[in-house]
Motif scaffolding. Structure first.
Motif, PDB file in Angstrom:
ATOM      1  N   LEU B 212     -14.294   6.624   4.526  1.00 29.86           N
ATOM      2  CA  LEU B 212     -13.927   5.466   5.343  1.00 29.86           C
ATOM      3  C   LEU B 212     -13.458   4.292   4.488  1.00 29.86           C
ATOM      4  N   LEU B 215      -9.851   4.652   3.666  1.00 30.22           N
ATOM      5  CA  LEU B 215      -8.874   4.889   4.731  1.00 30.22           C
ATOM      6  C   LEU B 215      -7.895   3.732   4.892  1.00 30.22           C
ATOM      7  N   ILE B 216      -8.443   2.506   5.051  1.00 29.05           N
ATOM      8  CA  ILE B 216      -7.564   1.389   5.378  1.00 29.05           C
ATOM      9  C   ILE B 216      -6.598   1.088   4.233  1.00 29.05           C
ATOM     10  N   PHE B 219      -3.963   3.678   4.245  1.00 29.55           N
ATOM     11  CA  PHE B 219      -3.105   3.474   5.414  1.00 29.55           C
ATOM     12  C   PHE B 219      -2.106   2.343   5.173  1.00 29.55           C
ATOM     13  N   MET B 220      -2.600   1.220   4.647  1.00 30.88           N
ATOM     14  CA  MET B 220      -1.706   0.081   4.424  1.00 30.88           C
ATOM     15  C   MET B 220      -0.641   0.420   3.385  1.00 30.88           C
ATOM     16  N   MET B 223       1.977   2.491   4.999  1.00 34.47           N
ATOM     17  CA  MET B 223       2.837   1.688   5.875  1.00 34.47           C
ATOM     18  C   MET B 223       3.934   1.005   5.053  1.00 34.47           C
ATOM     19  N   VAL B 253     -15.281  -9.248  -3.987  1.00 37.68           N
ATOM     20  CA  VAL B 253     -15.222  -9.145  -2.529  1.00 37.68           C
ATOM     21  C   VAL B 253     -13.794  -9.381  -2.047  1.00 37.68           C
ATOM     22  N   ILE B 257     -10.188  -6.775  -0.257  1.00 41.76           N
ATOM     23  CA  ILE B 257      -9.258  -6.922   0.866  1.00 41.76           C
ATOM     24  C   ILE B 257      -7.849  -7.258   0.407  1.00 41.76           C
ATOM     25  N   ALA B 260      -5.066  -4.699   1.611  1.00 41.68           N
ATOM     26  CA  ALA B 260      -4.783  -4.780   3.042  1.00 41.68           C
ATOM     27  C   ALA B 260      -4.015  -6.052   3.386  1.00 41.68           C
ATOM     28  N   VAL B 261      -4.469  -7.196   2.868  1.00 44.66           N
ATOM     29  CA  VAL B 261      -3.840  -8.470   3.229  1.00 44.66           C
ATOM     30  C   VAL B 261      -2.415  -8.549   2.691  1.00 44.66           C
ATOM     31  N   ALA B 264      -0.090  -6.309   4.616  1.00 43.05           N
ATOM     32  CA  ALA B 264       0.220  -6.859   5.933  1.00 43.05           C
ATOM     33  C   ALA B 264       1.282  -7.954   5.816  1.00 43.05           C
ATOM     34  N   LEU B 265       1.156  -8.784   4.791  1.00 44.51           N
ATOM     35  CA  LEU B 265       2.141  -9.857   4.623  1.00 44.51           C
ATOM     36  C   LEU B 265       3.520  -9.287   4.281  1.00 44.51           C
ATOM     37  N   LEU B 267       4.698  -6.435   5.123  1.00 49.61           N
ATOM     38  CA  LEU B 267       5.271  -5.821   6.324  1.00 49.61           C
ATOM     39  C   LEU B 267       5.771  -6.876   7.304  1.00 49.61           C
TER      40      LEU B 267
END
Lengths: 590, 277
Positions: B212, B215-216, B219-220, B223, B253, B257, B260-261, B264-265, B267
């Motif tokens: 898990l 996964l993210i 995935f990102m 994408m 920490v 992220i 992922a962050v 996303a930006l 994309l």
């Protein structure tokens, strides 16, 4: 068609259900034990979340895992106020306001990120995955402020007993579900379905789909935050897993199992599954999760509409409203006056060029269109006709030169803003809303002009006289309650044309409106177009291959060849032109 | 210097983890959210292999075989009915991931399992002692990347797969058995993911949720990469590098992220990501 002669089972069932839930909320604490009260209070809070997931996913078609994040933020905001500031009534009120306001504001930002013009549907899902992960990490790294991995616990909450919380959450759930139920049946609720079906058509009906989805995201984030406030009070503990991505997926699973696209399904699904989970997880924790997971997979594949979809198939349908309950609504057509047409010219194209890389699709196009003109755009395949239409109706296309509608340059304007200037576009392939009825489709065309009601479902249909006339000519006026998916190809084309005319445009762009139609249907469309331009003073630009049709109806013909405008004249000029003959016989490649 | 090695090895690990997801997304246009579960399956293949007293390296072929067998069943039963409903496919594969995770829990229990290190110790690189295994992951990433390059450019299956990527309707019209291409691709993708799960075991603990966490991120990255392995390599280097830098200099920490962050930006600004489409 016979109107609702049968007493409508659905309405009765629904009424009985509301009464039953009220009784349950009132007397549940009398016979339920502590465990059941505790778990059901939580389940009902989760059910509120499932309703918001369902509105986004089941109705608006946006698959989201992000509701968990808004929920967590609402819960954390509450717990942080109560832990660090205190729990006087004023501070409880502050916590309440913040729990709704912070998610709401964040919802606007997230909506703006997710639904910018031109973003893909998948992108909203991507953002909804990233959001809970970010929020969880923030909660983890918040140290004393957020309690890090153990979360916040032991703060003073609303002074309510177990039964009090049960009743409070019950009433909140009932209110949220009822509001959602009314909303999805309202005219505005239909707009969501229209956006899910066909977002491009919405834009070309003048609706700003992005803004609607942003507003929906923000409002639902606020509702979710309210649920977070309730949760922080009822459970007395807020931890990072309340805001995580896995919780977000659970919300989707409950919604899917209950039945997306219904309100009752997700509510009952969530309460049922969460309650069973709590009861069974003591004895067989992993097996239970296994069963839910397997059921979920099977449901997605075999029964995409969940259990509620299955029940919906079994219960008798109320006629004409496709399972909505309520009496048959016969749309009444009323006529409203057409806008007065502006002073000429309507459309001015100056030195328009469009290229994809080194390929010039359009070059040096100059064209002016006056009110009342019916301009046919002809030319062989690949001449750039459809590209030209797109450049006229979407200002975000990168072009050289300029296009002005009623004196306003359209550069940078999205399609919905150009519709507002008075341009209606009909696509080559009929672009309508397959999940709606004919009347609902037509109402969508009026939605940009008259803001649809959030609670009320219209029984009437107000249309400009020209649109009414097309309905009568095509016999669509007798099919207003028919679902669009049941219409023939020709009727869908006519319906789309009616929708475009219902926008009360001053300039209509039509891309091969007669493709695939029978001779009679063509004649009808021709008559309508002549009438719109000749009598009502609209202008139309028509892309057409059928030269006989063009000759019959046009007031002017423009010939496009290899991206350039080679001829612009009356029907006679063009028909007798040697150049046109040469182009169509394939000779004139310069 | 250590930072540079960290960047390269982090990128390599991300590449190995995401490659199977990319293979499936590139050809099938389906996002396989059971990806985390296949990684976990791979991890437990390592546990089972060493539990039987076999050579830990044997876990690699075992995981590939188990992964592709399960992948084959998944493609036929779960994914095939959902090609026209890509969002539902995300959900169904996610649900499948839950099922697989629970089956593993029922079989092996919830506890964290340990496997012997495939390669232990450090190696001296440019005067620095660096984890031998992390450097080995770079080799593994190169093998996976080159393997796919050879597969796509040099074989009949690769040719068919590229045809399906470019224009599936046309490919079918030309007589390519697209159903077979999809099945094979899915099996290779899941097999490779399970293999990646084995390769992860020396780096993380093995528990039913081990996949898990990856996964993210995977995935990102996919994408952003679209359907190109080259783009995936670039994305892994750029975002894996950013993750390493943020983890080292800002906070671990936030590092978690970063991928992922940033993805996303990217994309948001360019919906096609790094793919030259």
């Amino acid at each position: 068609m016979p109107e609702s002669r049968l007493p409508n089972i659905r309405v009765w069932l629904l009424g009985a259900l509301v009464v039953a839930s009220l009784l349950m909320i009132a007397f549940g604490p009398v016979f339920l034990d502590r465990f059941a009260l505790n778990v059901l209070s939580r389940s009902m809070i989760y059910a509120m979340l499932a309703v918001t997931v369902d509105l986004l996913w089941g109705y608006a078609g946006v698959l989201t895992f992000g509701q968990a994040a808004f929920f967590g933020i609402g819960a954390y905001a509450t717990a942080m106020v109560l832990t660090h500031l205190g729990s006087s009534p004023e501070l409880l009120l502050l916590a309440f306001v913040l729990a709704i306001l912070v998610p709401l504001v964040l919802g606007v930002v997230v909506g703006w990120l997710s639904f910018g013009y031109g973003t893909t549907p998948l992108y909203a899902t991507v953002i909804s995955l990233v959001l809970p992960i970010v929020v969880t990490q923030v909660a983890f790294s918040g140290g004393q402020w957020t309690g890090s991995s153990s979360g916040l616990v032991g703060y003073a909450t609303l002074p309510l007993s177990l039964a009090g919380y049960f009743r409070l959450t019950g009433i909140c759930l009932l209110a949220v579900a009822a509001a959602a139920w009314i909303f999805v049946r309202s005219d505005a609720g239909k707009v969501l379905v229209a956006i899910r079906d066909n977002e491009a058509r919405c834009a070309y009906l003048g609706l700003n789909a992005s803004r609607i989805k942003i507003a929906l995201t923000a409002v639902l984030a606020g509702v979710t935050g309210l649920a977070g406030f309730l949760f922080a009070n009822a459970s007395g503990v807020v931890a990072p897993e309340n805001t995580g991505f896995v919780f977000g997926t659970e919300l989707v699973i409950w919604t899917a199992l209950g039945g997306r696209g219904t309100i009752l399904g997700p509510v009952l699904g969530t309460i049922g599954i969460d309650y069973l989970s709590a009861s069974l997880s003591g004895q067989l924790p992993f097996l239970w999760k296994l069963v839910v997971g397997a059921l979920f997979v099977a449901m997605i594949i075999l029964l995409p509409n969940g259990l509620a979809g299955l029940v919906g198939k079994i219960l008798p349908r109320s006629k004409g409203s496709r399972g909505e309950g309520g009496p048959l609504r016969q749309a009444q057509v009323m006529q409203v006056p057409q806008d007065v047409v502006d002073k000429p010219p309507l459309l001015t194209i100056h030195d328009l060029g469009k290229s994809y890389g080194s390929l010039n699709v359009l070059q040096g196009i100059n064209l002016t269109v006056q009110p009342g003109e019916l301009v046919s755009l002809v030319g062989p395949n690949g001449a750039g006709k459809t590209t030209l239409m797109r450049c006229l109706s979407d200002g975000t296309e990168s072009i050289s030169g300029s296009v002005s509608v009623r004196g306003a340059n359209i550069a940078g304007l999205a399609p919905d803003a150009i519709v507002a200037l008075g341009v209606g576009r009909k696509f080559q392939v009929a672009s309508v809303f397959d999940s709606l009825t004919v009347a609902e489709c037509l109402r969508m065309a009026r939605a940009a002009r008259y803001r649809p009601s959030l609670v009320h479902s219209s029984q009437e249909l107000d249309l400009p006289s020209a649109a009414v006339e097309i309905l009568k000519l095509t016999a669509l006026d007798g099919m207003l309650d028919r679902p669009v998916s049941a219409l023939s190809h020709g009727l869908k084309q006519s319906l789309e044309l009616t929708m475009v005319v219902a926008l009360e445009p001053q300039l209509i762009l039509l891309d091969e409106p007669t493709a695939g139609l029978t001779k009679t249907e063509r004649m009808t469309i021709g008559t309508i177009l002549k009438k719109l331009t000749g009598e009502l003073g609209l202008a139309a630009i028509l892309v057409e291959h059928d030269l006989d049709f063009v000759r019959e109806i046009s007031s002017r013909i423009v010939v496009l060849h290899q991206g350039q405008l080679v001829l612009d004249g009356t029907v006679q000029d063009v028909v007798n032109s040697e150049l046109v003959k040469a182009i169509y016989s394939g000779g004139a490649h310069d | 210097m250590t930072i540079l090695l960290d960047v390269i090895t982090t990128a390599a690990i991300l590449f190995v983890v995401a490659a199977g997801l990319l293979a499936i997304f590139g050809v099938l246009k389906i996002i396989n959210f059971a990806h985390g579960a296949w990684l976990t399956v791979g991890g437990y293949c390592a546990v089972a292999t060493t539990g039987m007293g076999l050579n830990p390296w044997l876990a690699l072929p075992v995981a590939f075989a188990v992964g592709s067998a399960l992948g084959g069943i998944t493609e036929v039963l779960v994914v095939r009915p959902l090609y026209r409903r890509p969002l539902d496919a995300i959900l169904a594969t996610w649900g499948l991931g839950i099922v697989v995770g629970q089956l593993i829990t029922l079989w092996f229990g919830r506890d964290v399992q340990f496997t012997p290190n495939l390669l232990s110790g450090t190696i001296n690189v440019f005067g620095l002692d660096y984890s031998f295994y992390r450097l080995f992951m770079v080799l593994a990433a190169l093998v996976v990347g080159l393997g796919f390059a050879v597969l796509l450019e040099g074989t009949r299956l690769g040719l068919s797969a590229r045809a399906v990527i470019m224009n599936e309707t046309l490919a079918r019209a030309l007589g390519i058995d697209t159903a077979k291409v999809r099945l094979t691709t899915f099996m290779i993708g899941t097999g490779l993911t399970a293999l990646a799960g084995v390769l992860l075991t020396p780096l993380t603990s093995v528990d039913p949720d081990m996949g898990l966490a990856w996964l993210i991120g995977a995935f990102m990255l996919v994408m952003v990469a679209g359907s190109s392995f080259g783009a995936l390599a670039v994305a892994c280097l750029v975002f894996g590098g950013a993750q390493t830098l943020v983890s080292t200099f800002v906070s671990p920490v936030l590092g978690g992220i970063t991928v992922a962050v940033l993805c996303a930006l990217v994309l948001r600004i360019s919906p096609k990501g790094f793919a030259r489409a």
